[in-house]
Scaffold this motif. Sequence first.
Motif, PDB file in Angstrom:
ATOM      1  N   LYS A   1      31.879  45.714  45.351  1.00  0.00           N
ATOM      2  CA  LYS A   1      31.236  46.742  45.565  1.00  0.00           C
ATOM      3  C   LYS A   1      32.515  48.043  46.469  1.00  0.00           C
ATOM      4  O   LYS A   1      33.473  47.738  45.992  1.00  0.00           O
ATOM      5  N   ASP A   2      31.956  48.998  46.989  1.00  0.00           N
ATOM      6  CA  ASP A   2      33.328  49.919  46.970  1.00  0.00           C
ATOM      7  C   ASP A   2      33.405  50.044  48.702  1.00  0.00           C
ATOM      8  O   ASP A   2      34.121  50.625  48.711  1.00  0.00           O
ATOM      9  N   ASP A   3      32.224  49.309  49.598  1.00  0.00           N
ATOM     10  CA  ASP A   3      32.933  49.342  50.766  1.00  0.00           C
ATOM     11  C   ASP A   3      34.816  48.270  51.351  1.00  0.00           C
ATOM     12  O   ASP A   3      34.644  47.622  50.487  1.00  0.00           O
ATOM     13  N   ALA A   4      34.998  49.631  51.922  1.00  0.00           N
ATOM     14  CA  ALA A   4      35.903  49.098  52.553  1.00  0.00           C
ATOM     15  C   ALA A   4      36.095  48.592  54.228  1.00  0.00           C
ATOM     16  O   ALA A   4      35.362  49.371  54.240  1.00  0.00           O
TER      17      ALA A   4
ATOM     18  N   TYR B   1      44.494  53.600  43.688  1.00  0.00           N
ATOM     19  CA  TYR B   1      43.520  52.125  43.459  1.00  0.00           C
ATOM     20  C   TYR B   1      43.950  52.332  41.313  1.00  0.00           C
ATOM     21  O   TYR B   1      43.728  51.570  41.124  1.00  0.00           O
ATOM     22  N   GLN B   2      43.247  53.935  41.293  1.00  0.00           N
ATOM     23  CA  GLN B   2      43.038  53.793  39.896  1.00  0.00           C
ATOM     24  C   GLN B   2      44.313  53.762  39.154  1.00  0.00           C
ATOM     25  O   GLN B   2      44.538  53.073  37.965  1.00  0.00           O
TER      26      GLN B   2
ATOM     27  N   ASP C   1      37.557  33.465  44.301  1.00  0.00           N
ATOM     28  CA  ASP C   1      37.962  34.695  44.868  1.00  0.00           C
ATOM     29  C   ASP C   1      38.302  35.929  43.939  1.00  0.00           C
ATOM     30  O   ASP C   1      38.177  36.671  42.486  1.00  0.00           O
ATOM     31  N   GLU C   2      39.561  37.178  44.608  1.00  0.00           N
ATOM     32  CA  GLU C   2      40.058  38.369  43.722  1.00  0.00           C
ATOM     33  C   GLU C   2      41.260  38.365  43.815  1.00  0.00           C
ATOM     34  O   GLU C   2      41.485  38.289  45.250  1.00  0.00           O
ATOM     35  N   ILE C   3      42.110  39.261  43.414  1.00  0.00           N
ATOM     36  CA  ILE C   3      43.446  39.640  43.178  1.00  0.00           C
ATOM     37  C   ILE C   3      43.025  40.838  42.963  1.00  0.00           C
ATOM     38  O   ILE C   3      43.223  41.292  41.622  1.00  0.00           O
ATOM     39  N   SER C   4      43.271  41.239  43.762  1.00  0.00           N
ATOM     40  CA  SER C   4      43.169  43.358  44.408  1.00  0.00           C
ATOM     41  C   SER C   4      44.479  44.152  44.578  1.00  0.00           C
ATOM     42  O   SER C   4      44.920  43.464  45.291  1.00  0.00           O
ATOM     43  N   PRO C   5      44.214  45.456  44.970  1.00  0.00           N
ATOM     44  CA  PRO C   5      45.219  45.911  46.013  1.00  0.00           C
ATOM     45  C   PRO C   5      44.744  45.234  47.680  1.00  0.00           C
ATOM     46  O   PRO C   5      44.983  45.990  48.588  1.00  0.00           O
ATOM     47  N   ASP C   6      43.196  45.441  47.586  1.00  0.00           N
ATOM     48  CA  ASP C   6      42.292  44.766  48.570  1.00  0.00           C
ATOM     49  C   ASP C   6      43.094  43.726  49.196  1.00  0.00           C
ATOM     50  O   ASP C   6      43.258  43.585  50.540  1.00  0.00           O
TER      51      ASP C   6
ATOM     52  N   ASP D   1      48.110  50.286  47.501  1.00  0.00           N
ATOM     53  CA  ASP D   1      47.118  49.147  48.420  1.00  0.00           C
ATOM     54  C   ASP D   1      46.029  49.254  49.753  1.00  0.00           C
ATOM     55  O   ASP D   1      46.364  50.881  49.911  1.00  0.00           O
ATOM     56  N   LYS D   2      45.491  48.213  50.065  1.00  0.00           N
ATOM     57  CA  LYS D   2      44.359  49.038  51.874  1.00  0.00           C
ATOM     58  C   LYS D   2      45.310  49.361  52.412  1.00  0.00           C
ATOM     59  O   LYS D   2      44.785  49.896  53.169  1.00  0.00           O
TER      60      LYS D   2
END
Length: 236
Positions: free
Chosen positions: A31-34, A227-228, A193-198, A212-213
């Motif tokens: 999702k785009d929710d942060a 993020y892009q 889970d995930e590996i991302s800037p979140d 990052d976040k």
Amino acid sequence: MGIQKLELLYEGKAKKVYKTNHSKQYIVTYKDDATAFNGEKKGTVLNKGVVNNQMSAILFQLLEEMGIENHFIQLLNDREMLVKSVEIIPLEVIIRNVSAGSMAKRLGLEEGIPLISSVLEFSYKNDELGDPLINDDHIEILGLATKKEVEIIKYTSLKINEILQQFFITKSLKLIDLKLEFGRYEDKVILADEISPDNCRLWDLKTNEKMDKDRFRRDLGNVEETYQEVLKRLNK
Ligand code: C5P
């Protein structure tokens, strides 16, 4: 038969997990929710879900090639991936290479100091309690994971950190810290889970700009663009 998305199994702050017509496969929708500060701060980052899905796919494939088994099976579309149906272990594994965030605050350290060796922390994944910091003994008394599982999780996390640190340098990014989650699948414990800037702190290698976040958490601006930019560097 193709994969069909069935009922929603779980909805988290940034992802939804669906059952599929295959008992050992789930679909994850990003999702785009942060959110930040245990849900106190809420917002939306346009196309964050797309970046996190694609970035996670790239990194999960890299890790698989390097011998780290994980839940990723394949990308389905911009925002969705097919994963193995792991049972998540309620632990957040945080590995730190440079002082930042909650550790810097807790220990009275300035942010940005390289650590002489990587620090591994565990948090108990529990929103009501605010994900408290715990140690191996707490994991044991709460029955969250066996000693053997904890050993595997620690060893694998440090290996992942080394692989990703080296990879990010080639993309002009410094891996400051990251949070990993593991799950049980068949008779193994694998990365999930995930590996991302979140869930990673990434700083520009040359300028130390935060990529990052923290841009969302600390209202630093250019959240979407950052993020892009991270995804663009990964795809180069
Ligand atoms: O806030 P803190 O310094 O403890 O965060 C360490 C790392 O773990 C950061 O990369 C952060 O993005 C990640 N993290 C996370 N989910 C949490 C807490 C931290 O992904 N609930």
